[in-house]
Design a protein around this motif. Structure first.
Motif, PDB file in Angstrom:
ATOM      1  N   GLY A 160       0.781  -1.236   0.000  1.00  0.00           N
ATOM      2  CA  GLY A 160       0.000   0.000   0.000  1.00  0.00           C
ATOM      3  C   GLY A 160       0.812   1.284   0.000  1.00  0.00           C
ATOM      4  N   ARG A 161       2.135   1.189   0.041  1.00  0.00           N
ATOM      5  CA  ARG A 161       2.952   2.415  -0.030  1.00  0.00           C
ATOM      6  C   ARG A 161       3.576   2.520  -1.411  1.00  0.00           C
ATOM      7  NH1 ARG A 161       7.406   3.278   4.345  1.00  0.00           N
ATOM      8  NH2 ARG A 161       7.767   5.214   3.228  1.00  0.00           N
ATOM      9  N   PHE A 162       3.512   3.714  -1.974  1.00  0.00           N
ATOM     10  CA  PHE A 162       4.029   3.919  -3.324  1.00  0.00           C
ATOM     11  C   PHE A 162       4.984   5.096  -3.346  1.00  0.00           C
ATOM     12  CE2 PHE A 162       0.034   1.746  -3.661  1.00  0.00           C
ATOM     13  CZ  PHE A 162       0.242   0.814  -4.669  1.00  0.00           C
ATOM     14  N   VAL A 163       5.804   5.132  -4.386  1.00  0.00           N
ATOM     15  CA  VAL A 163       6.691   6.285  -4.557  1.00  0.00           C
ATOM     16  C   VAL A 163       6.648   6.689  -6.027  1.00  0.00           C
ATOM     17  CG1 VAL A 163       8.759   4.837  -4.895  1.00  0.00           C
ATOM     18  CG2 VAL A 163       9.023   7.190  -4.129  1.00  0.00           C
ATOM     19  N   ASP A 164       6.660   7.997  -6.263  1.00  0.00           N
ATOM     20  CA  ASP A 164       6.723   8.500  -7.630  1.00  0.00           C
ATOM     21  C   ASP A 164       8.171   8.784  -7.979  1.00  0.00           C
ATOM     22  OD1 ASP A 164       4.020   8.347  -7.845  1.00  0.00           O
ATOM     23  OD2 ASP A 164       3.644  10.477  -7.441  1.00  0.00           O
ATOM     24  N   LYS A 165       8.572   8.335  -9.150  1.00  0.00           N
ATOM     25  CA  LYS A 165       9.929   8.583  -9.627  1.00  0.00           C
ATOM     26  C   LYS A 165       9.868   9.177 -11.029  1.00  0.00           C
ATOM     27  CE  LYS A 165      12.226   4.821  -7.079  1.00  0.00           C
ATOM     28  NZ  LYS A 165      13.195   3.714  -7.189  1.00  0.00           N
ATOM     29  N   VAL A 166      10.939   9.843 -11.433  1.00  0.00           N
ATOM     30  CA  VAL A 166      11.033  10.342 -12.801  1.00  0.00           C
ATOM     31  C   VAL A 166      12.022   9.451 -13.551  1.00  0.00           C
ATOM     32  CG1 VAL A 166      11.500  12.311 -14.302  1.00  0.00           C
ATOM     33  CG2 VAL A 166      10.594  12.688 -11.986  1.00  0.00           C
ATOM     34  N   VAL A 167      11.561   8.917 -14.684  1.00  0.00           N
ATOM     35  CA  VAL A 167      12.341   7.929 -15.422  1.00  0.00           C
ATOM     36  C   VAL A 167      12.916   8.538 -16.694  1.00  0.00           C
ATOM     37  CG1 VAL A 167      12.227   5.709 -16.632  1.00  0.00           C
ATOM     38  CG2 VAL A 167      10.843   6.097 -14.591  1.00  0.00           C
ATOM     39  N   VAL A 168      14.166   8.199 -16.971  1.00  0.00           N
ATOM     40  CA  VAL A 168      14.793   8.588 -18.237  1.00  0.00           C
ATOM     41  C   VAL A 168      15.108   7.301 -19.000  1.00  0.00           C
ATOM     42  CG1 VAL A 168      16.776   9.708 -19.322  1.00  0.00           C
ATOM     43  CG2 VAL A 168      15.777  10.677 -17.236  1.00  0.00           C
ATOM     44  N   VAL A 169      14.640   7.218 -20.235  1.00  0.00           N
ATOM     45  CA  VAL A 169      14.920   6.059 -21.081  1.00  0.00           C
ATOM     46  C   VAL A 169      15.854   6.520 -22.193  1.00  0.00           C
ATOM     47  CG1 VAL A 169      13.928   4.268 -22.573  1.00  0.00           C
ATOM     48  CG2 VAL A 169      12.666   5.063 -20.557  1.00  0.00           C
ATOM     49  N   ALA A 170      16.898   5.736 -22.453  1.00  0.00           N
ATOM     50  CA  ALA A 170      17.917   6.181 -23.407  1.00  0.00           C
ATOM     51  C   ALA A 170      18.532   5.001 -24.135  1.00  0.00           C
ATOM     52  CB  ALA A 170      18.996   6.969 -22.669  1.00  0.00           C
ATOM     53  N   SER A 171      19.376   5.316 -25.103  1.00  0.00           N
ATOM     54  CA  SER A 171      19.994   4.271 -25.921  1.00  0.00           C
ATOM     55  C   SER A 171      21.228   3.665 -25.260  1.00  0.00           C
ATOM     56  CB  SER A 171      20.366   4.845 -27.287  1.00  0.00           C
ATOM     57  OG  SER A 171      21.238   5.947 -27.103  1.00  0.00           O
ATOM     58  N   SER A 172      21.705   4.268 -24.178  1.00  0.00           N
ATOM     59  CA  SER A 172      22.841   3.703 -23.449  1.00  0.00           C
ATOM     60  C   SER A 172      22.697   4.023 -21.965  1.00  0.00           C
ATOM     61  CB  SER A 172      24.169   4.274 -23.968  1.00  0.00           C
ATOM     62  OG  SER A 172      24.293   5.627 -23.560  1.00  0.00           O
ATOM     63  N   THR A 173      23.427   3.290 -21.144  1.00  0.00           N
ATOM     64  CA  THR A 173      23.376   3.543 -19.701  1.00  0.00           C
ATOM     65  C   THR A 173      23.859   4.957 -19.401  1.00  0.00           C
ATOM     66  OG1 THR A 173      23.995   1.229 -19.443  1.00  0.00           O
ATOM     67  CG2 THR A 173      24.045   2.583 -17.469  1.00  0.00           C
ATOM     68  N   TRP A 174      24.963   5.330 -20.055  1.00  0.00           N
ATOM     69  CA  TRP A 174      25.561   6.641 -19.772  1.00  0.00           C
ATOM     70  C   TRP A 174      24.583   7.764 -20.127  1.00  0.00           C
ATOM     71  CZ3 TRP A 174      28.731   8.676 -16.685  1.00  0.00           C
ATOM     72  CH2 TRP A 174      29.333   9.916 -16.935  1.00  0.00           C
ATOM     73  N   ALA A 175      23.886   7.626 -21.275  1.00  0.00           N
ATOM     74  CA  ALA A 175      22.916   8.650 -21.669  1.00  0.00           C
ATOM     75  C   ALA A 175      21.770   8.707 -20.653  1.00  0.00           C
ATOM     76  CB  ALA A 175      22.383   8.362 -23.067  1.00  0.00           C
ATOM     77  N   ALA A 176      21.344   7.532 -20.166  1.00  0.00           N
ATOM     78  CA  ALA A 176      20.268   7.505 -19.163  1.00  0.00           C
ATOM     79  C   ALA A 176      20.717   8.192 -17.874  1.00  0.00           C
ATOM     80  CB  ALA A 176      19.838   6.064 -18.887  1.00  0.00           C
ATOM     81  N   PHE A 177      21.960   7.900 -17.446  1.00  0.00           N
ATOM     82  CA  PHE A 177      22.489   8.527 -16.224  1.00  0.00           C
ATOM     83  C   PHE A 177      22.644  10.047 -16.406  1.00  0.00           C
ATOM     84  CE2 PHE A 177      24.880   4.679 -14.107  1.00  0.00           C
ATOM     85  CZ  PHE A 177      23.675   3.995 -14.005  1.00  0.00           C
ATOM     86  N   LYS A 178      23.147  10.451 -17.579  1.00  0.00           N
ATOM     87  CA  LYS A 178      23.316  11.889 -17.832  1.00  0.00           C
ATOM     88  C   LYS A 178      21.969  12.598 -17.893  1.00  0.00           C
ATOM     89  CE  LYS A 178      26.321  13.636 -20.951  1.00  0.00           C
ATOM     90  NZ  LYS A 178      27.160  13.680 -22.183  1.00  0.00           N
ATOM     91  N   GLY A 179      21.018  11.948 -18.532  1.00  0.00           N
ATOM     92  CA  GLY A 179      19.672  12.520 -18.625  1.00  0.00           C
ATOM     93  C   GLY A 179      19.056  12.676 -17.240  1.00  0.00           C
TER      94      GLY A 179
END
Lengths: 758, 152
Positions: free
Chosen positions: A265-284
């Motif tokens: 019953g506990r939830f958390v909202d997160k903001v997700v970045v989807v990218a073509s590489s891990t590094w791009a996702a981390f930078k985003g």
């Protein structure tokens, strides 16, 4: 030989159509062969499936499925060893495959509680023994002889004339037979594979860098995802600006998701970045501009300590165990000793950060990755995605550590939600910072321990626990010294926090052992007796309780045997009965405690270790395994240094000695490391460490030499993933006291020593 | 994005990535060499250890822009037949538990032995102190390095 009825979960012996089903999701080969060369020279052309664990190929190779998650505890090697032993196979013909989640074929596909081997033992042996029996039945038919005239040896069936058939020769016929209803199990004295050190089946893949772990997953069209959650417990997402993140090359999508936390019953909202590489996702992710707002209390560690201390003085209405009359003993005591022990929150810090692969489409969800509880995770996925469990598959990868963090499949649910919204196969990866700051931590716990001394004897013992979020499991009040002191009470109180907490390697006992065993060290000093002698005296008392209760217990158990009902029903009833009797004695066998104490004292040269060596002793029973440890501390440049820890273990049959010794050593190093250095504080809900620059894990120069000794017996095996960890902290605290004269009441010890020793 | 020519495990390779991309992610995501592991991203754990011109570096902190004129060696290229003296010693001691840190441990140890074939216990500890093993296989790692050293 032991005769064993296979009524115990017949479904694992159902024929299955192909061993490979469910395991083909990923773009690389999971097969780990112990016969790589042979495979290349003479590849198998046909496989015959004997049961859910076993297939035999026409070229003599045998595939054994390892159903349980591998987190480093060696089950992927030791489980197949047990199957191969009862099959009476040649280990060099074995190929081990990691099974996917399949509740029709396997039971308890869980890595937790040091229970894999203990609870898997019967099923694994039966899988091997049933298959052996079916192969022999096929051979008996072929030769037209009686089954009883046949024997097996290393993958060969031999008749009275000395003629031989290999398992491969009769595998096709055996696969058509019905599984027998009764099988014979080997006498442990005849074991050829169990008890022999066997190389980790993944060893070559590990040391050559082959893809094995969840983080290594590659699938055609897969994208990489990273998610940013609140920086503090008690905060929630208010708004975000993704314009800069979307400018990062490779970023394809940014969106908000809501994912469940560990608690229902506990939830958390997160903001997700989807990218073509891990590094791009981390930078985003770094480029996101997010506003957070307060949702509930933001708590600090000082507040937790004060709250827990206040709770320790509150007597709960009902104790969790209450033998005799503790209050009366305290009232008449010559002396009452009372101490409070403090422990902090701890993150798990698996070296492979949380990650999961998911490909969710309208009609199915394919997942793969490191999780200790695939079955529970599938049910959470079903709920979250609103999808029938039969349309959800989970493949298991080797895991870069678990320590309890991967019991909670929140990261798998998160990956599935991301894949669903992104409409793409994705690999979710937590950064180290995400992993450390959004954990399910070991809760901060305080213990108050009080003992009554009368006529130089301990006459009462009162343990009170004040914990954040959850108290000790119901079995822990029955741990030693329960049963050894007739007037004995355990109380639990807790404070509910919004910081997520959960199981951490050897939950509760990971600190309780340190606290109690440091307390006994102090009591022994007050009583003027050697601490080992004190424990041996207490265990003699415990034996009296044990013998008295056991008589009644054995009678009750034999009544169950006489009842009608299935083996499984009887087993369950006996387990319940045992629990009720353990609350009258202890949950341990006193003679086994005595056994490890005497063994460690002998191996460590207790009190005779030489000049300049200061020793500390600790004994603890947890997760069905008995462990005693002696730490050797020496003073170097005015500071105590833990040089060596001697360990004695009784875990019954040691299936794979090289791995068992390694696991025992690792538990000690982990226990010493967290007792000395592990600290994790909160200020206004914000974790004060987010990476290994701030959170100090033990390193090679600080790791003591660990010397492990196993008690030799033929008792059914118990687990080793956790039991050597709890005694380490206590042994170290007691050795440091011997070296410095300073009693340590708070973990971690290293910063405390800095203060008291300068 | 920029094009970089790299020498990885004796092979010439070309990748098209941002110049700030750490070698770790170039190896793992672009070149499918996933033996090099991500552990912390700040050079504190050693799981990402590779060799640049034979010397151990943390690939999570080494941007690709620092690599083009150097020879990169990863765990996949440490030996052609998986028979480096350390790999053999790792087999002898059955070192890994979860195994995740082990590629980094081996690469770091290989760099140590290349510079100092007969390290003392203290030298092993000093050289290996940057590599975390969360499972606590430090005893076994030290023993395996000693064994490997005896074969040099």
């Amino acid at each position: 030989m032991t005769t064993f009825k296979t009524t115990y979960n017949r479904r694992s012996f159902l024929k299955v159509s192909a061993v490979s089903s469910g395991g083909l999701l990923l773009g690389f080969n999971w097969l780990v062969s112990c016969t790589t060369d042979k495979q290349q020279i003479n590849p198998p052309s046909e496989w015959f499936n004997i049961n859910s664990y076993l297939s035999i190929a026409d070229n003599g190779q045998i595939t054994i499925m390892s159903p349980n998650p591998e987190i480093g505890q060696n089950v992927k090697t030791s489980f197949p060893m047990v199957v191969a032993e009862e099959l009476d196979a040649d280990w060099s013909s074995i190929i081990v495959k990691q099974a996917p989640l399949n509740t029709d074929w396997f039971q308890r596909q869980v890595a937790g509680g040091s229970q894999s081997l203990r609870q898997g033992w019967d099923g694994l042996r039966m899988a091997g023994a049933t298959a052996r029996q079916m192969l022999m039945m096929a051979a008996a038919k072929r030769w037209n002889v009686d089954l009883s005239t046949l024997k097996t040896d290393a993958g060969m069936i031999i008749n009275a004339n000395g003629d031989k058939l290999s398992y491969a020769d009769v595998a096709a016929e055996a696969a058509k037979l019905e599984a027998p209803t009764e099988v014979k199990l080997k006498d442990p004295e005849d074991y050829k594979i169990i008890g022999k050190s066997t190389a980790n089946v993944d060893l070559d893949n590990i040391i050559t860098g082959k893809p094995l772990y969840g983080i290594d997953t590659k699938v055609e069209g897969m994208q990489y995802a990273a998610a940013q959650g609140p920086p503090a417990f008690g905060q929630k997402l208010k708004s975000f600006d993704d314009s800069a993140a979307r400018q990062v090359k490779g970023v394809s999508n940014v969106f908000k998701i809501r994912v469940p936390l560990k608690e229902e019953g506990r939830f958390v909202d997160k903001v997700v970045v989807v990218a073509s590489s891990t590094w791009a996702a981390f930078k985003g992710k770094k480029a996101l501009k997010i506003e957070w707002e307060k949702e509930s209390a933001v708590e600090s560690s000082d507040f937790h300590t004060q709250t827990l201390k206040a709770l320790l003085n509150k007597k709960p209405e009902a104790p969790v165990r209450n033998d005799g009359n503790v209050d009366a003993r305290f009232a008449e005591a010559d002396e009452v000793v009372e101490r409070v022990y403090e422990s902090p929150f701890l993150p798990h810090n698996c070296l492979e950060p949380m990650n999961f692969f998911a490909n969710v489409t309208a009609d199915k969800a394919e997942l793969s990755g490191p999780v200790q509880t695939p079955e529970w995770t599938r049910s959470r996925l079903s709920e979250s995605l609103g999808m029938d469990e039969k349309n959800i598959s989970i493949d298991l990868t080797r895991m870069g550590g678990g320590f309890g963090r991967r019991l909670y499949g929140d990261f798998a649910v998160e990956a599935a939600e991301i894949s669903k919204i992104a409409k793409s196969p994705i690999q979710l990866l937590f950064t180290r910072e995400d992993d450390m700051t959004a954990g399910t931590y070991r809760p901060a716990i305080l213990y108050k321990i009080k003992a009554a001394i009368k006529d130089k004897k301990i006459t009462a013992y009162h343990l009170a626990e004040a914990a954040v979020n959850s108290n000790m499991y119901y079995i822990i009040p029955n741990n030693y010294p329960a049963g050894a002191i007739s007037d004995y009470r355990v109380d639990n109180v807790k404070y509910d926090s919004n910081i997520t907490t959960g199981a951490w390697r050897a939950p509760y006992s990971n600190f309780l052992a340190s606290a109690e065993q440091a307390f006994f060290d102090e009591l022994a000093e007050k009583l003027g007796v050697d601490v080992i002698d004190l424990h041996l005296q207490l265990l003699e008392e415990s034996k009296k309780t044990y013998v008295a209760v056991k008589r009644e217990e054995d009678e009750a158990m034999s009544m169950v045997d006489k009842k009608t009902g299935t083996e499984e029903e009887k087993k369950q009833e006996k387990e319940q009965l045992q629990q009720s009797f353990e609350s009258k004695r202890g949950n341990y066998v006193p003679d086994k405690m005595i056994g490890v104490i005497k063994l460690v004292a002998e191996k460590a040269n207790w009190k005779k270790a030489g000049a300049g060596v200061f020793q500390g002793f600790c004994v603890y029973y947890s997760h069905n395994t008995y462990v005693a440890e002696i730490a050797d501390v020496m003073m170097e440049a005015g500071k105590p240094v833990v040089k060596k820890v001697t360990v004695a273990v009784d875990c019954g049959i040691v299936v794979n000695p090289v791995a068992a010794e390694s696991m025992a050593k690792g538990g000690v190093v982990d226990g010493v490391g967290h007792a000395m250095y592990g600290d994790f504080a909160f200020v206004d809900g914000v974790p004060q460490a987010s990476n290994f620059d701030k959170f100090r894990l033990i390193r090679t120069s600080e790791a003591p030499k660990v010397d492990v000794h196993f008690v030799k017996n033929f008792d059914s095996p118990t687990g080793l993933g956790e039991p050597t960890l709890p005694p380490a902290g206590g042994a170290v605290a007691n050795a440091i006291y011997a070296a410095t004269g300073k009693r340590l009441y708070k973990q971690p010890y290293a910063p405390l020593l800095e203060k008291v020793l300068g | 994005m920029a094009t970089f020519n790299l020498s990885v495990n004796g092979k010439n390779m070309t990748v098209d990535v941002d110049s700030d991309t750490p070698l770790l992610w170039v190896l793992r995501d672009e070149l499918n060499l996933v033996g090099t592991k991500y552990g912390c991203g700040i050079g504190q754990c050693g799981a990402c250890t590779i060799h640049l011109d034979g010397t151990a570096v943390r690939s999570c902190l080494t941007p690709i822009s620092a690599a083009p004129d150097k020879k990169i060696t990863t765990i996949e290229g440490l030996s052609a037949e998986a028979d480096h003296v350390l790999q053999q010693a790792w087999r002898e001691h059955d070192v890994p538990q979860c195994g995740y840190c082990q590629a980094g441990q081996i690469m770091n140890a290989a760099s140590l032995l290349a510079q100092n074939p007969k390290p003392s216990d203290a030298e092993i500890e000093a050289a290996m102190n940057g590599n975390i093993c969360r499972c606590g296989t430090y005893n076994q790692i030290k023993a395996a390095i000693k064994t490997a050293s005896q074969h040099l």
